[in-house]
Design a protein around this motif. Structure first.
Motif, short mmCIF file in Angstrom:
data_model
loop_
_atom_site.label_atom_id
_atom_site.label_comp_id
_atom_site.label_asym_id
_atom_site.label_seq_id
_atom_site.Cartn_x
_atom_site.Cartn_y
_atom_site.Cartn_z
N THR A 47 0.82 -1.21 0.00
CA THR A 47 0.00 0.00 0.00
C THR A 47 0.86 1.26 0.00
O THR A 47 0.34 2.36 -0.22
N HIS A 48 2.15 1.11 0.23
CA HIS A 48 3.10 2.23 0.13
C HIS A 48 4.13 1.83 -0.93
O HIS A 48 4.74 0.76 -0.82
N PHE A 49 4.31 2.66 -1.93
CA PHE A 49 5.18 2.30 -3.04
C PHE A 49 5.69 3.55 -3.72
O PHE A 49 5.13 4.63 -3.56
N ASP A 50 6.77 3.39 -4.47
CA ASP A 50 7.25 4.44 -5.36
C ASP A 50 6.67 4.15 -6.74
O ASP A 50 6.53 2.99 -7.14
N PHE A 51 6.32 5.19 -7.46
CA PHE A 51 5.77 5.02 -8.80
C PHE A 51 6.84 5.36 -9.83
O PHE A 51 7.37 6.47 -9.84
N ALA A 77 1.60 7.15 -6.84
CA ALA A 77 1.86 6.92 -5.42
C ALA A 77 1.35 8.07 -4.57
O ALA A 77 1.09 7.89 -3.38
N ASN A 78 1.20 9.25 -5.18
CA ASN A 78 0.85 10.44 -4.40
C ASN A 78 -0.32 11.24 -4.95
O ASN A 78 -0.68 12.26 -4.37
N VAL A 79 -0.92 10.79 -6.05
CA VAL A 79 -2.03 11.54 -6.63
C VAL A 79 -3.17 11.66 -5.60
O VAL A 79 -3.45 10.73 -4.86
N ALA A 80 -3.78 12.84 -5.54
CA ALA A 80 -4.83 13.09 -4.55
C ALA A 80 -6.12 12.37 -4.93
O ALA A 80 -6.43 12.21 -6.11
#
Length: 191
Positions: free
Chosen positions: A34-38, A49-52
């Motif tokens: 559920t936590h990853f780098d894109f 990974a960080n899109v709102a």
């Protein structure tokens, strides 16, 4: 509908991915994170990974083993982003699709080939829609990196698939479209 054969039924099963060299190799998937780098093709316009907006985001990688012809970078990344509502999922698909389609105009190092539409029925008659691309990035004067991308949507969830490929070791267009449709079918069975 494919049977549930994987401990992560929303994701592709290893058997869903075709082997590239006939009769050789086997796919293995990592644990779902559920936590990853894109790491995309540089054409997506969004960092998944960080899109709102998503209420849930997951990633799983698949590696092809026991095929001596496979490049070291060859593997499939699957990202599933679930939104609280369908409109937010529609907007992400629109934004990423538009960015991929226009990447060769925004980045002079990119070449974009739109390949196939994804259109299938999932569990309960849910629509699976999307499309596939081949993006080629000029890394330097002599080196190019090629990517196959599939972007699919089922209700308020978006699936993004990426594989770095080469000219001589790659899925064909039909295989990649089928992978995108199967990813949608797998996800639809859990919604």
């Amino acid at each position: 509908m494919p049977p549930r054969t994987d401990p992560n039924p929303a994701f592709l099963a290893n058997a869903d991915l075709p082997r590239i060299t006939l009769g050789t190799g086997r796919w293995g998937g990592t644990e779902v994170g559920t936590h990853f780098d894109f790491f995309g093709s540089q054409c997506e316009g969004k960092d998944l990974a960080n899109v709102a907006g998503p209420s849930d985001r997951k990633h799983r990688a698949y590696l092809l083993q026991e095929d001596a012809a496979a490049p070291q970078t060859f593997g499939v990344d699957e990202y599933i982003l679930t939104f609280p509502d369908r409109g937010s999922a529609d907007q992400l698909v629109k934004d990423v699709s538009g960015s991929l389609d226009g990447c060769d105009k925004a980045m002079l190092t990119a070449k974009v080939d739109k390949t196939d539409n994804i259109s299938a029925k999932g569990a309960g008659g849910k629509d699976i829609t999307g499309r596939t691309w081949v993006i080629t990035q000029q890394v330097n004067q002599t080196t190019k990196q090629r990517y196959r991308i599939a972007l699919a949507q089922v209700d308020n969830s978006v699936i993004y698939l990426l594989v770095p490929t080469g000219e001589s070791f790659d899925f064909n267009n039909g295989q990649w479209r089928a992978v995108g449709e199967r990813a949608g079918a797998r996800l639809s069975s859990t919604l």
